[in-house]
Design an enzyme around this catalytic site. Structure first.
Site, PDB file in Angstrom:
ATOM      1  N   ASP A  61      -2.273  -5.252  -5.369  1.00 27.85           N
ATOM      2  CA  ASP A  61      -2.838  -5.824  -4.141  1.00 27.85           C
ATOM      3  C   ASP A  61      -4.172  -6.478  -4.508  1.00 27.85           C
ATOM      4  OD1 ASP A  61      -3.882  -3.211  -4.719  1.00 27.85           O
ATOM      5  OD2 ASP A  61      -4.961  -3.301  -2.819  1.00 27.85           O
ATOM      6  N   GLU A 126      -4.778  -0.458  -3.703  1.00 30.78           N
ATOM      7  CA  GLU A 126      -6.031   0.040  -4.293  1.00 30.78           C
ATOM      8  C   GLU A 126      -7.241  -0.392  -3.488  1.00 30.78           C
ATOM      9  OE1 GLU A 126      -9.636   0.106  -6.833  1.00 30.78           O
ATOM     10  OE2 GLU A 126      -8.717  -1.621  -5.871  1.00 30.78           O
TER      11      GLU A 126
HETATM   12 ZN   LIG Z   1      -9.331  -3.621  -8.786  1.00 31.45          ZN
END
Ligand SMILES: [Zn+2]
Length: 431
Positions: A61, A126
């Site tokens: 992501d 994340e």
């Molecule tokens: Zn990162």
């Protein structure tokens, strides 16, 4: 992650499909499981089933590109112009994910089989806590009884013109990581008409609480990872500073004074507190019954979310003020330092030195947060390192405008990971 917040929910499955098409060898040789939402775990079974495995992680992501018009090339174009790859994620952190898979593809093609089992754990959230990606993958590994020799994640890199005192590039290996918590501070009282206020309003109370917090920053401490960092850069520092850097405990008073003078290094030696959000009344002539602030806190190893809350209560010292964790699922405790005196750490350093010959390789405290924190129960040691040279201008492009990576840098990352997989997955000498 709020699914509604993703502009195109199909983007992750499409990317996963793209990986399957781009790395046929990997997908024929390794087992791939969808364990996160989104999140993938690849298992490359080693010859020695009894040996502790290793884990490499990355995330797929990215943060949004808020000002696409300011980019030289559109942020999601993936344009390759004059040997530069442009786009959001070019550095953070698709470069690392893609380079790991390229390296594995190449090794598999050459007939390589690791001695230890190698896991690639790729999270898809994340940037928004990592709970549904890395969090779920880590939980699955824990359930399977996995206890890896080590885990290597993103985090810090080879920095240039960043560490003062040292005129060489510095390869920062993140051995420890600060914690993260948002603290909500609220003042409650009577609402009413602003024409007849009480002497003490909720807004005034909140302002006093914030002032008390800012007047009393968290205490300065030299944690082990920072002491090790200082001692390790000594060899590359000018002669006059070496004795001081080599004995950080003894020279703590002077080091603390120097490090706290700059916000960048101040963050290495204390828990930082930054008020970020503020709310009161929605109308100019209405007294709010509740005034609230959110303070973003980055916690130094050795302290905890609970100890941060206790300290706020004590410093504010006002029973009418409430202190609580704003977003419990988004917070994380600090991660204590992994050893920097083991064979595994030395092997990692050797690989780093081989690929960045001019750099001094040192342990470091990562002040941001990474997915690796989720794996603390499944890895005996956690190291954070992105095999990439970064100067301050390049650092600004990460989460900023014009994120990009030179094609040669990307190709070098593949070589690095190839070497890393071969070295760390090798047999018994790394214990
Ligand atoms: Zn990162």
């Amino acid at each position: 992650m709020d699914a509604a917040a993703i502009p195109d929910p199909d983007v992750f499955p499409r990317f996963e499909q793209f990986l399957a098409e781009s790395f046929p060898r990997v997908h024929a040789t390794l087992k791939r499981e969808t364990l996160g939402d989104p999140g993938l775990l690849y298992t490359w079974s080693g010859r020695d089933a009894a040996a502790d495995p290793i884990i490499l992680t990355a995330h797929y992501d990215v943060v949004p590109a808020d000002r696409p018009g300011d980019w030289t090339h559109p942020p999601f174009s993936g344009a390759v112009v004059d040997d530069v790859i442009w786009g959001r994620g070019a550095v953070d952190d698709k470069s690392s994910l893609m380079a790991i898979l390229e390296a594995a593809e190449r090794l598999a093609e050459a007939g390589f089989t690791p001695e230890r089992t190698v896991y690639f754990a790729f999270g898809g959230d994340e940037e928004v806590t990592g709970q549904r990606g890395a969090g779920r993958i880590a939980a699955a590994l824990a359930e399977r009884g996995v206890r890896a020799l080590c885990l290597v994640d993103e985090g810090t890199a080879v920095v240039e013109n960043t560490v003062r005192l040292v005129d060489r590039p510095v390869a920062l290996i993140g051995t420890a990581e600060k914690g993260y918590v948002d603290i909500r501070i609220s003042a409650r009282g009577a609402d009413g008409h602003a024409s007849m206020p009480r002497r003490r309003t909720t807004v005034g109370r909140l302002a006093r609480a914030l002032r008390r917090i800012e007047r009393r920053p968290f205490p300065v401490r030299l944690v082990p990872s920072v002491r090790q960092f200082l001692a390790a850069i000594a060899e590359a520092a000018p002669m006059t500073y070496r004795p001081i850097l080599r004995r950080p405990r003894f020279f703590a008073p002077v080091l603390k004074r120097v490090l706290t003078a700059d916000p960048k290094t101040d963050a290495l030696v204390r828990t930082t507190q930054a008020p970020t959000m503020l709310s009161g009344s929605a109308a100019p002539n209405v007294l709010p019954a509740c005034a609230e602030a959110v303070v973003n806190v980055r916690i130094l190893p050795g302290e905890t979310i609970a100890s941060v809350c206790r300290r706020f209560v004590k410093v504010i010292s006002d029973p009418a003020i409430t202190v609580e964790v704003h977003n419990p699922s988004g917070s994380g405790e600090p991660v204590e330092a992994s050893p920097s005196n083991t064979d595994t750490y030395r092997s990692l350093c050797t690989v780093v030195s081989t690929h960045f010959r001019d750099a001094v390789v040192v342990p470091y405290l990562v002040t941001a947060t990474t997915d690796s924190k989720h794996y603390r129960n499944v890895a005996q040691a956690i190291y954070r390192f992105l095999p990439l040279r970064m100067d301050p201008a390049m650092l600004d492009t990460v989460h900023g405008v014009d994120e990009r990576i030179g094609a040669t840098s990307y190709l070098s990352m593949i070589d690095f990971y190839s070497d890393l997989i071969e070295t760390l997955s090798h047999g018994a000498e790394h214990r």
